[in-house]
Design a protein around this motif. Structure first.
Motif, mmCIF file in Angstrom:
data_model
loop_
_atom_site.group_PDB
_atom_site.id
_atom_site.type_symbol
_atom_site.label_atom_id
_atom_site.label_comp_id
_atom_site.label_asym_id
_atom_site.label_seq_id
_atom_site.Cartn_x
_atom_site.Cartn_y
_atom_site.Cartn_z
ATOM 1 N N LEU B 165 0.836 -1.202 0.000
ATOM 2 C CA LEU B 165 0.000 0.000 0.000
ATOM 3 C C LEU B 165 0.871 1.253 0.000
ATOM 4 N N TYR B 166 1.964 1.204 0.765
ATOM 5 C CA TYR B 166 2.850 2.364 0.811
ATOM 6 C C TYR B 166 3.588 2.542 -0.508
ATOM 7 N N ALA B 167 3.906 1.412 -1.153
ATOM 8 C CA ALA B 167 4.578 1.498 -2.443
ATOM 9 C C ALA B 167 3.669 2.181 -3.464
ATOM 10 N N VAL B 168 2.381 1.815 -3.439
ATOM 11 C CA VAL B 168 1.432 2.459 -4.351
ATOM 12 C C VAL B 168 1.314 3.948 -4.007
ATOM 13 N N ALA B 169 1.234 4.236 -2.702
ATOM 14 C CA ALA B 169 1.129 5.633 -2.270
ATOM 15 C C ALA B 169 2.352 6.429 -2.720
ATOM 16 N N LEU B 170 3.530 5.782 -2.678
ATOM 17 C CA LEU B 170 4.753 6.472 -3.096
ATOM 18 C C LEU B 170 4.662 6.878 -4.565
ATOM 19 N N THR B 171 4.138 5.976 -5.398
ATOM 20 C CA THR B 171 3.961 6.311 -6.806
ATOM 21 C C THR B 171 3.013 7.490 -6.962
ATOM 22 N N ASP B 172 1.952 7.466 -6.162
ATOM 23 C CA ASP B 172 0.985 8.563 -6.216
ATOM 24 C C ASP B 172 1.648 9.874 -5.788
ATOM 25 N N ILE B 173 2.505 9.779 -4.771
ATOM 26 C CA ILE B 173 3.211 10.983 -4.318
ATOM 27 C C ILE B 173 4.108 11.502 -5.436
ATOM 28 N N TRP B 174 4.795 10.580 -6.109
ATOM 29 C CA TRP B 174 5.669 10.972 -7.215
ATOM 30 C C TRP B 174 4.860 11.697 -8.289
ATOM 31 N N MET B 175 3.677 11.161 -8.577
ATOM 32 C CA MET B 175 2.867 11.765 -9.636
ATOM 33 C C MET B 175 2.317 13.123 -9.248
ATOM 34 N N TRP B 176 1.811 13.243 -8.013
ATOM 35 C CA TRP B 176 0.957 14.391 -7.693
ATOM 36 C C TRP B 176 1.567 15.443 -6.793
ATOM 37 N N SER B 177 2.756 15.220 -6.198
ATOM 38 C CA SER B 177 3.315 16.333 -5.417
ATOM 39 C C SER B 177 3.534 17.574 -6.272
ATOM 40 N N PRO B 178 3.922 17.419 -7.558
ATOM 41 C CA PRO B 178 4.070 18.633 -8.373
ATOM 42 C C PRO B 178 2.784 19.453 -8.458
ATOM 43 N N PHE B 179 1.645 18.779 -8.354
ATOM 44 C CA PHE B 179 0.370 19.496 -8.366
ATOM 45 C C PHE B 179 0.267 20.416 -7.150
ATOM 46 N N VAL B 180 0.589 19.854 -5.967
ATOM 47 C CA VAL B 180 0.591 20.668 -4.751
ATOM 48 C C VAL B 180 1.621 21.783 -4.889
ATOM 49 N N MET B 181 2.777 21.421 -5.451
ATOM 50 C CA MET B 181 3.844 22.399 -5.628
ATOM 51 C C MET B 181 3.385 23.563 -6.507
ATOM 52 N N LEU B 182 2.697 23.238 -7.591
ATOM 53 C CA LEU B 182 2.245 24.270 -8.526
ATOM 54 C C LEU B 182 1.327 25.271 -7.831
ATOM 55 N N LEU B 183 0.384 24.750 -7.039
ATOM 56 C CA LEU B 183 -0.550 25.643 -6.344
ATOM 57 C C LEU B 183 0.171 26.454 -5.269
ATOM 58 N N CYS B 184 1.093 25.807 -4.529
ATOM 59 C CA CYS B 184 1.835 26.535 -3.504
ATOM 60 C C CYS B 184 2.686 27.628 -4.134
ATOM 61 N N LEU B 185 3.313 27.306 -5.263
ATOM 62 C CA LEU B 185 4.159 28.307 -5.941
ATOM 63 C C LEU B 185 3.325 29.517 -6.336
ATOM 64 N N ALA B 186 2.091 29.250 -6.815
ATOM 65 C CA ALA B 186 1.222 30.365 -7.185
ATOM 66 C C ALA B 186 0.926 31.225 -5.971
#
Lengths: 65, 297, 319
Positions: B165-186
């Protein structure tokens, strides 16, 4: 405090927190009775939220039809 | 506020009336969505009160709320919900930490910043299913590069019930942290510089500047990111479905899929679908509330 | 941040920039890995330690589009002489093509899935953007009772979990014979993208001042003409960005495609992973399929980079 103010300041946020609580209750792994009634709690919150968020805030209600 | 053309102006006299045009433009879309989204949902609400099975020709019998009662009393479904919650917490939590951290790091003069940001955003535009597939290659126990890079020999990621489950979550983190980053940067780039200068003149500490200036101004956008990702994580199907097939990674959407399309318990699965739907609707309401709030700023 | 930067701060800053670049490289390693595997000879794909430097070759792509079997023993030198260059590559790898009675090479399912993906994504994008632009204009320029509720309703259809919608849709499609058809998937994807396109286009159209239209209306245009001749050209960028977003969503969609299709109208996302279970896994072929599939998305992401923020927040945040 009239009803509109009450709805806007208290009831709307309250029902939002009821929804959040319901989601937590549904998904928590510890207490079974909470899990069983989680959906009911969310439903209460959801209906409350939809109703209260449609009551316009007191000031803007008149100026912005 | 956007200016609007008044109905009854000179132009409204020629051609079609504004009212007619408004209806012509809006109503087809609404009808389309009602026919292909709302009607099916009403249909499945009806089935959720029956014992219908799509694989058989037997007619559906009305059994009231029994499906719902059975589902909520089912220990395994409860575990599915708890697993989903764990997955949501780990993956959204990870995305917020990584994304916010990355935004703080990137919020400065960096050579080729535009290119770097765009490259970081690539993974989230890709298909979950295909990303899950190639992370399977990376996670391979005997020759995957993750084990090689970490110096682990033959460590099982995806077929290990403890870690999968954590391995799957890690992949999700890899995919979607940039999304959080984009909004935070804005959010970060909208903070006026003079606030920091004023803080520097007052000899405010780093921590003080962070909690009193940075955080409050980023919060509205960060909240949007968190709520949106939470909702998506609750719905996760593709990623976990492709990467593993174990009881310990059976998220609620996967359970739902199996119930509907493998066990063909149509009535019961419609009931479960409604439970998930109510949850998602609740989050959607909260999301739109904050989205409108951020829009007004 | 402060106007005065000391020497120590500058050094600190430089270290942070270096950290950023190291992290970016680590972050992008998976993408490099899948792309490089697509060009590796099969023997180098699963080595320990991993092979980083190698001579890229095109063989995985030839294998991707064809059906092959493992050869037993050596290839007949005569056959090898007569073979085309692409066939030689496969023969070199110890495999041979499966041919039909006329000697034509049988193609694998990949190409037809890829074509299905293109047809379905393009058509549904066109429909969603066309309807979405009209609706967005309606919401942007005219008053409507309960406007916010309608907009919320439209957005909420996007948030529905695919599996939840798929169960009743499957039953309905089965009743009318739309399971495993292009039309079926196009309808689903259009409905899915429509809400997104309405919200995004509304953001773009809201930004166009109404004065242009008013002037046109005074000049004797009808409202229709004003919309098509003034508003649509003004918002061309918006339409393009919306279309690309819709295309990517439809292109990537997996759950509906998995549940609603099985062969004839199947798109690439459910097909590529299904290759894992069949026979001995050749990762180079899977990687090349993945690479081809991800390529358009990568190109579009670069084209879209200025509108990404707007897109991911449904047009709410404009920067």
């Amino acid at each position: 405090m009239n009803f509109r103010e009450l709805s806007n300041r208290v009831l709307e946020p309250l029902s939002m927190w009821v929804m959040v609580l319901g989601i937590v209750a549904l998904c928590q792994p510890w207490v079974e009775i909470l899990h069983r009634y989680g959906v009911t709690i969310i439903l209460f919150g959801l209906v409350g939220f939809i109703v209260f968020s449609h009551i316009k805030p007191p000031l803007e209600a008149e100026s912005d039809g | 506020m956007i200016g609007r053309l008044e109905p009854g102006s000179i132009a409204a006299k020629r051609g079609m009336s504004d009212l007619a045009i408004r209806n012509l433009f809006i109503i087809p879309t609404i009808i389309f969505l009602i026919v292909f989204n709302i009607f099916p949902l009403i249909y499945s609400l009806g089935y959720s009160f029956t014992d219908f099975r799509a694989s058989m020709n037997a007619p559906a019998n009305f059994i009231g709320l029994q499906n719902y009662r059975e589902l909520l009393a089912d220990e395994y479904i409860w575990i599915n919900f708890a697993t989903t919650a764990k997955y949501v917490l780990v993956s959204v939590g990870g995305q917020v930490v990584v994304g916010f951290g990355a935004a703080l790091l990137l919020n400065r003069e960096i050579p080729a910043k535009g290119l770097v940001t765009t490259l970081l955003l690539l993974p989230m535009m890709m298909s979950m299913a295909v990303v899950g597939l190639f992370w399977k290659l990376l996670y391979s126990p005997s020759w995957g590069i993750i084990n090689y890079a970490l110096g682990l020999e033959d460590f099982e990621w995806l077929s290990n019930p403890e870690v999968a489950l954590y391995a799957v979550a890690l992949t999700d983190i890899w995919m979607w942290s940039p999304f959080v980053m984009l909004l935070c940067l804005a959010g970060l780039s909208a903070i006026p510089k003079h606030l920091y200068e004023a803080a520097a003149i007052d000899r405010a500490g780093r921590w003080y500047t962070f909690t009193r200036i940075t955080l409050p101004l980023v919060t509205p956008l960060l909240l949007i990111a968190i709520i949106f990702r939470t909702m998506e994580a609750f719905k996760t199907f593709d990623l976990a479905f492709i990467m593993t097939s174990m009881e310990s990674t059976e998220l609620i959407a996967i359970r739902l899929y199996k119930m509907a399309f493998q066990e063909w318990q149509t009535g019961k699965s419609c009931a479960l679908a409604y439970i998930v739907l109510i949850m998602v609707l609740a989050i959607t309401n909260i999301y739109v509330k904050y989205l409108n709030k951020a829009k007004e700023r | 941040m402060a106007a005065v930067t000391s020497k120590g701060q500058r050094l600190w800053n430089r270290m942070l920039v270096a950290t950023v670049f190291v992290l970016v490289i680590v972050f992008l390693a998976p993408l490099y890995w899948i792309s490089s595997t697509a060009f590796k000879p099969r023997s180098l794909a699963t080595t320990v330690p991993p092979t980083v430097v190698f001579e890229p070759e095109i063989t995985p792509f030839i294998k991707l589009f064809t059906r092959r079997v493992q050869m037993r023993g050596e290839v007949d030198p005569e056959v090898y002489e007569e073979a085309e260059w692409y066939e030689k590559r496969v023969l070199d790898a110890g495999e041979r093509f499966i041919k039909d009675a006329d000697g034509n090479i049988e193609s694998s399912g990949y190409w037809s899935r890829f074509l299905n993906s293109i047809i379905i994504a393009v058509t549904s994008t066109f429909l969603a953007v066309a309807m979405g632009t009209l609706t967005a204009y309606g919401f942007s320029r005219f008053r409507m009772p309960g406007e916010n509720d309608w907009l919320f309703f439209i957005l909420s259809t996007r948030m529905l979990p695919p599996v939840v919608v798929a169960i009743p849709m499957f039953l309905m499609y089965r009743a009318v014979g739309l399971v495993d058809t292009h039309v079926g998937l196009i309808i689903l994807y259009t409905a899915f993208n429509l809400s997104f396109s309405v919200w995004l286009m509304k953001g773009f159209i809201d930004e166009i001042p109404t004065e242009y239209e008013e002037a046109a209306l005074v000049d004797g245009y009808t409202r229709m003409e004003a919309f098509f001749k003034i508003v649509v050209p003004q918002t061309a960028t918006g339409v393009a960005a919306t279309a690309v977003f819709c295309f990517i969503t439809a292109w990537n969609e997996y759950a509906f495609a998995l549940m609603m299709t099985n062969s004839k109208a199947q798109t690439a996302p459910p097909y590529i992973p299904s290759q894992l279970g069949s026979g001995i896994t050749d990762w180079t072929v899977i990687a090349s399929g993945t690479f081809l599939f991800l390529l358009p998305v990568a190109v579009f992401t670069f084209l879209l980079r200025k509108h990404l923020l707007r897109g991911v927040t449904f047009g709410a945040i404009r920067k």
